[in-house]
Design an enzyme around this catalytic site. Structure first.
Site, PDB file in Angstrom:
ATOM      1  N   HIS A  16      18.936 -68.320  17.690  1.00 29.82           N
ATOM      2  CA  HIS A  16      18.048 -69.382  17.225  1.00 29.82           C
ATOM      3  C   HIS A  16      18.708 -70.731  17.501  1.00 29.82           C
ATOM      4  CE1 HIS A  16      15.783 -66.885  13.931  1.00 29.82           C
ATOM      5  NE2 HIS A  16      15.031 -67.010  15.008  1.00 29.82           N
TER       6      HIS A  16
ATOM      7  N   CYS B  19      19.762 -71.324   7.729  1.00 29.00           N
ATOM      8  CA  CYS B  19      18.828 -70.185   7.750  1.00 29.00           C
ATOM      9  C   CYS B  19      18.145 -69.991   6.400  1.00 29.00           C
ATOM     10  CB  CYS B  19      19.561 -68.903   8.144  1.00 29.00           C
ATOM     11  SG  CYS B  19      19.944 -68.768   9.889  1.00 29.00           S
TER      12      CYS B  19
END
Length: 265
Positions: free
Chosen positions: A162, A256
């Protein structure tokens, strides 16, 4: 300036499948430790003056704790997530429902994307990652919905699957990133856009030191990223180290766990 974050308590956290190089189901994870570490992160945000809202965890969704992946929220508009792996599929509708129920304009996406995992918002642009989890078509879809320019960046190292594992905004105009996580062309784009960026080492990237949250003054960061903390101090930022080692067993860090809500409805 105080920020508004959405978080999800890791009531059902476990590592029972492997969808990134950090996950090793045979090693497992300790849910109680993960909860204590998550509570520490939430308390850290609150101690810095930020608002934290909570979404109810859903049984059977062990990665729902990683709230950043649930949506992109810009100017009070929530662009939903459509996950690349079926194990996480139900998370997208759960997060979008939370925003819809509170009156936010929402868009259920047609294209695969994982929210703020691959969309990071600055003052004038949204940086968007692709290569592992988010389709470039989602970059265009998000741009149409939020009405801000979206700049596509290609990730090349599966450990940094990511964008938020390889880059974080320091403020609305500058970033910190790990160059080797990006394609050659994307490195050139970043160098052109951010000539004064903070560059992280491999050692700091490998403890998810780039999965950090900055409010423009304080940088909430994994405590193991020692060299990066020193560089941030040198640049005038105040590192706030936290321990999320248990959640890192699923490939997650402070960012996250943190979905920023911009432009409250």
């Amino acid at each position: 300036m105080p920020k508004h974050f959405l978080m999800c308590r890791p009531e059902h956290f476990t590592v029972e499948y492997a969808i990134n190089p950090w996950m090793h189901p045979e090693a497992g994870a300790d849910r109680d430790v993960a909860i204590r570490q998550w509570e520490g992160l939430k308390s850290t945000y609150e101690s810095l003056g930020h608002q934290v809202s909570l979404i109810d965890p859903v049984e059977g969704l062990p990665d729902m704790v990683f709230a950043a992946n649930g949506a992109l929220v810009v100017d009070g508009r929530a662009y939903g997530a459509r996950f690349a792996f079926p194990e996480r599929g139900p998370e997208g509708p759960a997060y979008l429902r939370w925003f819809a129920e509170r009156g936010y304009p929402v868009l259920e996406p047609e294209h695969v994307n994982e929210g703020e995992g691959d969309f990071l918002t600055l003052d004038e642009v949204v940086l968007a990652g692709t290569g592992f989890r988010t389709n470039v078509a989602a970059h265009l879809e998000a741009q149409e919905f939020v009405g801000r320019p979206v700049v596509s960046l290609t990730l090349v190292d599966p450990r940094f699957y990511h964008l938020d594992t390889a880059l974080f905004p320091l403020d609305g105009r500058n970033v910190c990133y790990y160059p080797d996580a990006f394609s050659e062309g994307s490195r050139r784009v970043l160098a052109r856009m951010f000539p004064d960026a903070v560059l992280a080492s491999a050692a700091d990237a490998e403890v998810l030191g780039l999965n950090a949250v900055s409010d423009g003054t304080h940088v909430v960061i994994n405590y193991e990223a020692a060299d990066l903390q020193l560089e941030l101090k040198r640049r005038g930022y105040e590192p706030v180290p936290v321990d999320l080692s248990e959640l890192r067993k699923a490939g997650g860090g402070p960012k996250c766990c943190t979905l920023e809500i911009r432009g409250d409805n």
